[in-house]
Design an enzyme around this catalytic site. Structure first.
Site, short mmCIF file in Angstrom:
data_model
loop_
_atom_site.label_atom_id
_atom_site.label_comp_id
_atom_site.label_asym_id
_atom_site.label_seq_id
_atom_site.Cartn_x
_atom_site.Cartn_y
_atom_site.Cartn_z
N LYS A 161 0.53 -1.22 -0.35
CA LYS A 161 0.06 0.13 -0.22
C LYS A 161 1.49 1.16 -0.31
O LYS A 161 1.50 1.43 1.14
CB LYS A 161 -0.68 -0.30 1.24
CG LYS A 161 -2.12 0.92 1.17
CD LYS A 161 -2.77 0.07 0.06
CE LYS A 161 -4.37 0.62 0.05
NZ LYS A 161 -5.17 0.00 -0.55
N THR A 172 -3.44 -4.67 0.60
CA THR A 172 -2.69 -4.11 1.04
C THR A 172 -3.76 -3.25 1.87
O THR A 172 -3.18 -1.97 2.84
CB THR A 172 -2.69 -3.86 -0.35
OG1 THR A 172 -4.22 -2.74 -0.59
CG2 THR A 172 -2.20 -3.93 -1.72
N ARG A 186 -11.75 19.79 17.28
CA ARG A 186 -11.28 18.57 15.72
C ARG A 186 -10.50 19.68 15.15
O ARG A 186 -10.11 20.17 16.10
CB ARG A 186 -12.65 18.72 14.60
CG ARG A 186 -12.52 20.25 14.11
CD ARG A 186 -13.31 20.77 12.53
NE ARG A 186 -13.90 22.02 12.94
CZ ARG A 186 -14.72 22.53 12.02
NH1 ARG A 186 -14.76 21.93 10.53
NH2 ARG A 186 -14.66 23.69 11.31
N GLN A 238 -16.31 30.20 8.74
CA GLN A 238 -16.60 31.68 7.75
C GLN A 238 -16.31 33.00 9.06
O GLN A 238 -15.99 33.72 8.88
CB GLN A 238 -18.50 31.48 7.73
CG GLN A 238 -18.43 30.79 6.64
CD GLN A 238 -18.82 29.47 7.01
OE1 GLN A 238 -18.80 28.86 7.69
NE2 GLN A 238 -20.00 28.25 5.98
N HIS A 257 -9.27 18.15 5.17
CA HIS A 257 -10.09 17.60 6.50
C HIS A 257 -9.42 16.45 7.04
O HIS A 257 -8.51 15.91 6.12
CB HIS A 257 -10.88 16.22 5.43
CG HIS A 257 -12.32 17.52 5.29
ND1 HIS A 257 -13.18 18.47 6.07
CD2 HIS A 257 -13.29 18.12 4.10
CE1 HIS A 257 -14.09 19.62 5.08
NE2 HIS A 257 -13.98 18.38 3.85
#
Length: 309
Positions: free
Chosen positions: A13, A60, A185, A238, A266
């Protein structure tokens, strides 16, 4: 007719993107960002090439899972140093699968520089230093006996990341919504910032402090991203965009308006629940960067018309 033989083989991989965040009790956080390639080889795999026999082939996808599994379960000191982490992955593969003769692991680091404010490192905000590109364009138009000037300046590809103090909650939900609310996050973006000058006096505009405005726009962008509570209390990219532009307009009277484009890069927690490990929400430590699709937030912020302030 002689049968062809396999002279060499390896499979595995590539481009396994993994981010490991270490959160210390004092609030100091560290990040390692890697692209990992894992390749397995051995005589036992020859039959998968010559006979289509997959009985000994370690998928993989399984190799990818092992990278994330080790990223979560190994002590941080064995993940944050790429040489050590590569050796841990390779040794794990060879020990676990007796038919693997050699495991080749290559790790490419994606370096982040800790943001500095007042000569002090920020506890959880980072950037890829020196990667942004400064640019400008000028439009000069004849206006009667004089010249009108419109100039756009800015920078792009200023990549920033912070490991906490960002959330996304209380957004519109309906039967098509699947995204969970995130009280905290990893937030990352590649900033495009553009500001505009408009003038009927070319010589006066040429005297504007362009270098100082560029430095100030970059400084404000980084400072808002890392430090300004208005940029994350309201839990959206924003709100950060608006505060960044508002500060530039307040600091530099020569600037007429400011445009930002902030694509979301992300970093989603990798779900390790299938392996009995918690790595979601408050337990998140190991992340998978996702390139596409991505959020894309833009706005142009300008001064209010005179008399309407």
């Amino acid at each position: 007719m002689e049968t062809s033989i396999i002279k060499s083989q390896a499979y595995g991989k590539d481009r396994v993107r993994i981010v490991r965040v270490v959160r210390r009790a004092d609030g100091w956080q560290e990040i390692a960002d890697y692209s990992v390639c894992v390749l397995l080889s051995g005589e036992a795999f020859e039959s998968s090439y010559t006979k289509g026999d997959n009985k000994l082939v370690v998928a993989t996808d399984s190799q990818k899972n092992i990278v994330y599994y080790l990223g979560k379960t190994l002590p941080p000191c064995r993940v944050m140093v790429p040489e050590v982490f590569a050796s841990e992955i390779a040794a794990f593969m060879v020990k676990k699968y007796s038919h693997v003769t050699t495991c080749h692991v290559k790790i490419i680091t994606k370096p982040w520089e800790r943001m500095m404010f007042d000569s002090k490192g920020h506890p959880h905000s980072f950037c890829r230093e020196g990667k942004e590109t400064r640019w400008t364009e000028a439009f000069v138009t004849r206006k009667g006996e004089g010249l009108g000037v419109r100039m756009n300046s800015g920078f792009y590809d200023l990549e920033v990341l912070k490991t906490t103090n960002s959330s996304f909650t209380d957004f519109w939900r309906d039967e098509l919504t699947t995204l969970p609310e995130m009280a905290d996050r990893v937030l990352s973006t590649k900033v495009l910032c553009q500001w505009t000058f408009v003038s009927d006096d070319l010589e006066a505009l040429r005297a504007a402090p362009f270098d100082r405005i560029f430095a100030g726009a970059k400084r404000n962008t980084l400072d808002v991203f890392a430090n300004d509570p208005r940029a994350w209390v309201h839990a959206s990219v924003q709100s950060a965009l608006y505060v960044m532009a508002d500060r530039i307009l307040n600091d530099f009277a020569d600037v007429d308006d400011v445009y930002y484009a902030l694509p979301n890069i992300h970093y989603f927690p990798f779900d390790l629940s299938k392996f009995g490990l918690k790595n979601l929400q408050a337990d998140a430590q190991v992340y998978m960067p996702i390139a596409d699709p991505s959020g894309y937030i833009t706005a142009t912020i300008s001064r209010p018309p005179k008399g309407k302030i």
